[in-house]
Write a protein that holds these residues in place. Structure first.
Motif, short mmCIF file in Angstrom:
data_model
loop_
_atom_site.label_atom_id
_atom_site.label_comp_id
_atom_site.label_asym_id
_atom_site.label_seq_id
_atom_site.Cartn_x
_atom_site.Cartn_y
_atom_site.Cartn_z
N VAL A 504 0.85 -1.19 0.00
CA VAL A 504 0.00 0.00 0.00
C VAL A 504 0.89 1.24 0.00
N THR A 505 0.39 2.34 -0.57
CA THR A 505 1.15 3.59 -0.59
C THR A 505 1.46 4.00 0.85
N THR A 506 2.75 4.27 1.12
CA THR A 506 3.17 4.53 2.49
C THR A 506 4.09 5.74 2.52
N LEU A 507 3.79 6.67 3.43
CA LEU A 507 4.68 7.78 3.76
C LEU A 507 5.12 7.59 5.20
N VAL A 508 6.42 7.55 5.42
CA VAL A 508 6.93 7.32 6.76
C VAL A 508 7.91 8.42 7.11
#
Length: 533
Positions: A504-508
């Protein structure tokens, strides 16, 4: 009166309408009472007789005014209860409104408002506003009636009543700052007490110092309250003095003309009975003015909280949207630097790490994606839809988010992991293991503030909750803010591998090299120099 209170509270509007109607009826009964009592006394002295009809009419007017006073008190008391309930419901709805923009109000501020903070509205709505209506209605009508029977007395009353009102305004301006200071002391005392209750275990260790600080704060609140009461008594004395002098002028002028035969006894008595009623509402308003100051301060505090900006977007976001950032600027408030994010594109399924020095705006970028913070400039689109046009309630259902300081509600750890997703016990155990929290028992009970969990344990519970939400389906974006802070190397690697396997699209947001190396791309944010002033 704050016009926002009229707009938001149906109870205030109903109270004002009922107050005007009751005041008009009261004026009619007042004039009738004065006229028939004057007629009764004139007959007794001049004609040496007592007319039963006149006596009945006078008693009827007196009784009518008594019933009217009781009805006015009932209407005002019910209005006060209604307005307090309306504002409390509105404050609770505002705090829980997912479309609210900007920072959430502090728990101490909300607790003060929902507790004793709105109690001054009883005096404001229940006593001051009805008296304000009476003061605006009765004196002008009394002057008009006096003008019909005795123009000189009407002239005296018409000139002296504005003087009394002028002194009332001066007193109000002089006490406004003191009442504001009193409300400020009450708010600070509430926040201080809330912080002490939240850290009651620390208070046992540092009890003497904190107890002394609480005593000092309470003493400041007491002094502010006593200053306000002192001003109230002094202002009431001033209003009573000028009202008495004004009425004395009317009484002397009327008495001399009765003695000289320029005014009949009945007319003179009618003037002497009616003229004080022009000053009485102003005097009562002055006595209740300080109640209004506390009520206005409480209402303003609630209305300021309720006037926060809101999202008005209603557009849907496509599945697995691409995130496009185009020169985003976010103003975080006075004294804080402006957050600037240059051009960037996050494609569906990518794992993008957001890096940069502390305070540069990494968490703010996540807040803009969630719709918590409005943009000052630039554009941020989700699948081609601007973020300020998105239906944030529907969009947030498709986002899994682990904040920097995650919250864990009261209950078991398993319930906290299942929150917002659902699943079986095996799903909870698996999610905890993937989050590096296999040592946490799903049946372990935590307190409301999760004070019995360490910061690392709370973060791992929040990661497990996010993992379970993504696996349940319907999630298009995973936002993680420092998810591996406080984890050892082995657990950090396990969390990274689990997140990469979600697809899934992830921003961390991360500082650790292991997270930065595992990301597909790294988005570097830099601080923009503050303007020279």
């Amino acid at each position: 009166m704050d016009p926002r209170l009229l707009q938001r509270s149906r109870g205030v509007r109903s109270s004002l309408v009922a107050g005007v109607a009751l005041a008009l009826v009261g004026v009619l009964l007042l004039v009738g009472q004065a006229w028939w009592l004057a007629r009764l006394v004139d007959q007794a002295f001049a004609e040496q007789r007592l007319d039963p009809t006149v006596l009945l009419l006078a008693v009827t007017c007196v009784g009518g005014r008594a019933v009217l006073a009781w009805g006015s008190a009932v209407v005002a008391a019910r209005a006060a209860v209604t307005v307090r309930a309306e504002l409390r419901e509105a404050v609770v709805a505002e705090v829980l409104d997912p479309r609210r923009l900007g920072p959430r109000p502090s728990s101490a501020r909300v607790t003060t408002l929902l507790g004793a903070g709105l109690d001054p509205l009883d005096g404001y709505v229940g006593r001051f506003l009805p008296q304000l209506v009476v003061t605006a209605t009765v004196p002008p009508l009394v002057v008009v009636v006096l003008l019909l029977v005795d123009p000189l007395s009407a002239l005296i009353v018409g000139l002296t009543v504005p003087l009394v009102v002028g002194f009332l305004v001066l007193v109000g301006l002089a006490t406004q700052d003191r009442m504001s200071a009193r409300w400020g002391e009450l708010s600070r005392l509430g926040r201080h007490f809330s912080d002490l209750v939240g850290g009651v275990r620390t208070l046992l260790v540092l009890g003497s110092r904190q107890e002394r600080g609480l005593r000092v704060t309470g003493e400041r609140h007491r002094r502010a309250t006593m200053d306000a009461l002192r001003s109230a008594f002094l202002s009431s004395l001033v209003l009573e003095l000028f009202s008495t002098l004004s009425m004395a002028i009317v009484a002397v002028a009327t008495g001399l003309r009765i003695v000289d035969g320029g005014l009949s006894l009945q007319t003179g008595l009618f003037v002497l009975l009616l003229a004080p009623e022009a000053y009485l509402p102003v005097r009562r308003l002055g006595a209740q003015f300080h109640d209004s100051e506390a009520g206005v301060a409480a209402a303003r505090e609630a209305l300021d909280l309720l006037d926060a900006p809101r999202h008005h977007g209603d557009r849907g976001v496509p599945a697995s949207p691409a995130i496009v950032v185009d020169g985003v600027r976010v103003d975080r408030g006075v004294g804080a630097p402006e957050v600037v994010v240059g051009d960037a594109v996050v494609l569906p399924g990518e794992l993008v790490a957001v890096a940069g020095p502390s305070g540069v705006g990494k968490s703010t970028l996540l807040d803009t994606l969630l719709g918590f913070v409005p943009l000052s400039a630039g554009a941020l689109t989700l699948g081609g839809v601007p973020v300020d046009e998105v239906d944030v309630v529907a969009w947030r259902r498709r986002v899994a988010w682990v904040p920097q300081l995650p919250a864990v509600p009261a209950g078991t750890i398993g319930d906290a992991v299942l929150l917002g997703a659902g699943g079986s016990r095996d799903d909870v155990v698996q999610a905890l293991a993937d989050a590096g929290a296999e040592d946490l028992d799903p049946d372990r009970v935590v307190r409301e503030d999760a004070g019995d969990l360490s910061a690392g344990e709370r973060r791992r519970v929040a990661i497990a909750r996010a993992l379970l939400r993504v696996r349940a389906g319907g999630v298009d974006l995973l936002l993680l803010d420092e998810p591996t802070a406080g984890l050892d190397a082995a657990r950090e690697q396990r969390v990274i591998e689990t997140v990469r396997g979600l697809g899934v699209t992830t921003l961390v947001v991360a500082h650790h090299p292991a997270v930065l190396h595992a990301a597909d791309r790294v988005l570097e944010l830099g601080r923009v120099p503050e303007p020279v002033r």
